[in-house]
Design an enzyme around this catalytic site. Structure first.
Site, PDB file in Angstrom:
ATOM      1  N   LYS A 174       0.875  -1.184   0.000  1.00  0.00           N
ATOM      2  CA  LYS A 174       0.000   0.000   0.000  1.00  0.00           C
ATOM      3  C   LYS A 174       0.906   1.225   0.000  1.00  0.00           C
ATOM      4  O   LYS A 174       1.486   1.584   1.025  1.00  0.00           O
ATOM      5  CB  LYS A 174      -0.881  -0.024   1.258  1.00  0.00           C
ATOM      6  CG  LYS A 174      -2.213   0.699   1.139  1.00  0.00           C
ATOM      7  CD  LYS A 174      -2.150   2.160   0.830  1.00  0.00           C
ATOM      8  CE  LYS A 174      -1.810   3.009   2.025  1.00  0.00           C
ATOM      9  NZ  LYS A 174      -1.670   4.451   1.675  1.00  0.00           N
ATOM     10  N   GLU A 249       9.627   1.127  11.111  1.00  0.00           N
ATOM     11  CA  GLU A 249      10.673   2.137  10.946  1.00  0.00           C
ATOM     12  C   GLU A 249       9.990   3.486  11.049  1.00  0.00           C
ATOM     13  O   GLU A 249       9.228   3.865  10.167  1.00  0.00           O
ATOM     14  CB  GLU A 249      11.344   1.917   9.586  1.00  0.00           C
ATOM     15  CG  GLU A 249      12.754   2.434   9.549  1.00  0.00           C
ATOM     16  CD  GLU A 249      12.824   3.770   8.865  1.00  0.00           C
ATOM     17  OE1 GLU A 249      12.755   4.782   9.597  1.00  0.00           O
ATOM     18  OE2 GLU A 249      12.925   3.803   7.642  1.00  0.00           O
ATOM     19  N   CYS A 283      13.598  10.193   7.416  1.00  0.00           N
ATOM     20  CA  CYS A 283      13.628   9.706   8.807  1.00  0.00           C
ATOM     21  C   CYS A 283      15.035   9.715   9.363  1.00  0.00           C
ATOM     22  O   CYS A 283      15.240   9.950  10.541  1.00  0.00           O
ATOM     23  CB  CYS A 283      12.980   8.335   8.914  1.00  0.00           C
ATOM     24  SG  CYS A 283      13.507   7.217   7.640  1.00  0.00           S
ATOM     25  N   GLU A 383      10.381  15.290  15.946  1.00  0.00           N
ATOM     26  CA  GLU A 383      10.764  15.159  14.543  1.00  0.00           C
ATOM     27  C   GLU A 383       9.962  16.190  13.733  1.00  0.00           C
ATOM     28  O   GLU A 383       8.731  16.120  13.683  1.00  0.00           O
ATOM     29  CB  GLU A 383      10.462  13.748  14.028  1.00  0.00           C
ATOM     30  CG  GLU A 383      10.941  13.540  12.612  1.00  0.00           C
ATOM     31  CD  GLU A 383      10.694  12.128  12.108  1.00  0.00           C
ATOM     32  OE1 GLU A 383       9.587  11.609  12.318  1.00  0.00           O
ATOM     33  OE2 GLU A 383      11.611  11.552  11.492  1.00  0.00           O
TER      34      GLU A 383
HETATM   35  P1  ADP Z   1       2.438  10.905   7.383  1.00  0.00           P
HETATM   36  O1  ADP Z   1       1.681  11.340   8.601  1.00  0.00           O
HETATM   37  O2  ADP Z   1       3.747  11.566   7.285  1.00  0.00           O
HETATM   38  O3  ADP Z   1       1.670  10.913   6.091  1.00  0.00           O
HETATM   39  P2  ADP Z   1       1.919   8.188   7.966  1.00  0.00           P
HETATM   40  O4  ADP Z   1       2.680   7.398   8.956  1.00  0.00           O
HETATM   41  O5  ADP Z   1       0.537   8.544   8.329  1.00  0.00           O
HETATM   42  O6  ADP Z   1       2.821   9.410   7.643  1.00  0.00           O
HETATM   43  O7  ADP Z   1       1.878   7.448   6.549  1.00  0.00           O
HETATM   44  C1  ADP Z   1       2.744   6.422   6.155  1.00  0.00           C
HETATM   45  C2  ADP Z   1       1.938   5.383   5.414  1.00  0.00           C
HETATM   46  O8  ADP Z   1       0.964   4.866   6.310  1.00  0.00           O
HETATM   47  C3  ADP Z   1       1.155   5.905   4.215  1.00  0.00           C
HETATM   48  O9  ADP Z   1       1.130   4.907   3.191  1.00  0.00           O
HETATM   49  C4  ADP Z   1      -0.238   6.090   4.777  1.00  0.00           C
HETATM   50  O10 ADP Z   1      -1.247   6.004   3.789  1.00  0.00           O
HETATM   51  C5  ADP Z   1      -0.316   4.907   5.713  1.00  0.00           C
HETATM   52  N1  ADP Z   1      -1.330   5.045   6.767  1.00  0.00           N
HETATM   53  C6  ADP Z   1      -1.850   6.185   7.285  1.00  0.00           C
HETATM   54  N2  ADP Z   1      -2.764   5.905   8.233  1.00  0.00           N
HETATM   55  C7  ADP Z   1      -2.837   4.552   8.311  1.00  0.00           C
HETATM   56  C8  ADP Z   1      -3.584   3.637   9.118  1.00  0.00           C
HETATM   57  N3  ADP Z   1      -4.479   4.056  10.008  1.00  0.00           N
HETATM   58  N4  ADP Z   1      -3.377   2.321   8.948  1.00  0.00           N
HETATM   59  C9  ADP Z   1      -2.469   1.868   8.065  1.00  0.00           C
HETATM   60  N5  ADP Z   1      -1.742   2.674   7.275  1.00  0.00           N
HETATM   61  C10 ADP Z   1      -1.910   4.005   7.387  1.00  0.00           C
END
Ligand code: ADP
Length: 485
Positions: A174, A249, A283, A383
């Protein structure tokens, strides 16, 4: 101008999301529409997990050398398409072209590296005396879910895909909704280079929809997540429900420690490069400088003059820093700079948005240096994920170690100095997954195990250690005896 539409990739075919909805992908430097992507949801994730489950046994039981050959072919193809991949990555993420080019090079290297060890995933033989023969085999975990962020879509996808596939796992990936076009191109390459249908399935879409559905799917056997701590906690909670291992990570607040005998001509340009790759949305960015008091003034002056020379602009103009990924990110970064100022830090240079005729739509922030930061400030602790480098002076080595360890993160430490005992003592003291002495990053380091202490996560990517993350050990014990006649 027509814009491409990228569907979901499931069971070797491109298919629209079940809900038939799409999302817009835009260039963060100009706001221009680049493409549409499928808005995958739970039903698409379910289809993808089923495809990955069907593909597992044939893929896992293939001779490893055959998997290796496919990975080699993917690597070679990435190299051949490197220019086009870099251009897409630059447009989609906003990063300068040369940085996107380095990402494509690293992606090819990940496939090359793990192709080389696909047929060398060895077990051990364990001595048990003459009554037993005992040995271990490393087996794939099964269906791996890989949730990829927007900052390094191509590189991070390759980093997870290559070892997972080499070890005989299948994948549902994803990518992030903010930037993922290079991942969809990589998917095409994997397919065209012979990866069998169902071995890699990709479902784009929102995190709270497709991501959450994937993290909680009971058919997944390993969750690989790179992203924020907050989302990582949710992913780990979902994994707990299904008793599934996670590889997390989650970012960092990595220091570069400059000792008074460091060669500043080498250290300072490297420290600037470490702080601002992908505009600091990295990161492993070296976002803190800890500097020994007697060279503090000199270091600040030299960093400021290096900083002043950095070119900021759209990725394809190929300067030093591009646009941040979104308006939200730009606002967040500038708020942090204001907070730092309110807390008593001195903004030496940078921090303003970049106004210009062709850039007014872009989410730019000029690279900022914050001096006189102290460990209690939020800009030291949190961060920021933007082009902000904080500077903290220290007197004694012990103080440097305490400051280095004073955040909840623990990803990387850089140490700059020429006294062997001091640099190695610090390397022992710091609580981070990687330590670099008189360098930072070592050119990408596909071979070097990478991962966090503390809230930077756990499990290791890259290098041979990734094999431990993508396999499980089976011990086989045989009772032996001489036949009786
Ligand atoms: P940011 O806040 O910097 O966008 P995230 O950690 O939210 O970073 O996003 C990293 C990845 O996790 C992206 O592919 C995002 O779509 C996905 N993501 C965001 N929310 C969820 C969730 N609740 N469950 C699983 N994956 C998620």
């Amino acid at each position: 101008m027509a814009h491409p539409t990228y569907d979901c990739f499931i069971q070797g075919e491109w298919i629209p999301a079940n809900g038939k909805q799409t999302l817009e992908m835009r260039d963060p430097a100009t706001g221009a529409l680049l493409a549409h992507i499928a808005r995958g949801q739970a039903a698409d994730i379910n289809d993808a997990v089923q495809a990955a489950t069907r593909a597992l046994s044939p893929w896992a039981s293939r001779p490893p050398v055959e998997r290796a050959r496919i990975l080699h072919a993917i690597s070679a193809r990435i190299s051949r398409e490197r220019d086009a991949l870099a251009r897409i990555e630059s447009l989609d993420t906003g990063k300068p072209l040369k940085q996107a080019f380095a990402d494509a090079t690293a992606a090819a290297r990940f496939f090359e590296y793990y192709a080389g060890i696909a047929d060398k995933v060895l077990g051990a033989s364990i001595p048990m005396g003459s009554d037993y023969m005992d040995f271990t085999v490393r087996e794939p975990l099964g269906v791996t879910a890989q949730i990829v962020p927007w900052n390094y879509p191509l590189q991070i996808s390759a980093r997870g895909l290559a070892p997972a596939l080499a070890c005989g796992n299948t994948v549902v990936l994803k990518p992030a909704e903010l930037a993922c076009l290079s991942v969809l191109e990589l998917t095409r390459i994997c397919h065209e280079e012979g990866l069998p249908p169902g071995v890699l399935n990709v479902v784009p879409g929102y995190g709270y929809e497709a991501g959450a559905a994937l993290a909680s799917h009971p058919g997944v056997n390993l969750l690989v997540f790179t992203g924020s701590v907050a989302t990582g906690i949710g992913v780990m909670q979902a994994a707990a429900t299904n008793i599934v291992p996670v590889l997390l990570e989650l970012g960092g607040k990595s220091p570069n420690i400059i000792l008074s005998d460091a060669c500043l001509d080498e250290a300072l340009p490297a420290i600037i490069r470490a702080a601002f790759p992908n505009s600091g949305q990295t990161c492993s960015a070296g976002s803190r400088v800890l500097v020994q008091h007697n060279i503090h003034r000199q270091v600040v002056d030299q960093l400021a003059s290096l900083n002043a020379r950095l070119q900021v602009g759209p990725g394809l103009k190929d300067g030093d820093l591009g646009a941040l990924i979104s308006k939200d990110q730009q606002v967040k970064v500038q708020r942090y700079i204001d907070t730092g100022r309110d807390e008593g830090a001195e903004v030496i240079i940078g921090g303003q948005a970049l106004a210009g005729t062709d850039m007014s739509q872009g989410h730019f922030v000029m690279p900022a240096l914050l001096d006189h930061v102290t460990s209690s400030m939020r800009v030291h602790q949190e961060e920021i994920f933007g082009p902000v480098l904080s500077i903290v002076p220290f007197d004694e080595l012990e103080e440097a170690a305490t400051l280095a360890n004073s955040t909840e993160y623990g990803l990387v430490t850089g140490i700059w100095g020429n006294d062997l005992r001091s640099t190695h003592w610090l390397a022992q003291q710091v609580k981070t997954g990687q330590v670099f002495i008189n360098t930072y990053g070592a050119g990408g380091g596909v071979e070097l195990p990478f991962g966090g202490y503390k809230k930077s996560g756990f499990g290791r990517e890259k290098g041979m250690d990734a094999l431990l993350s993508y396999t499980q050990v089976k011990n086989i014990c045989i009772h032996v005896q001489a036949p009786r006649h």
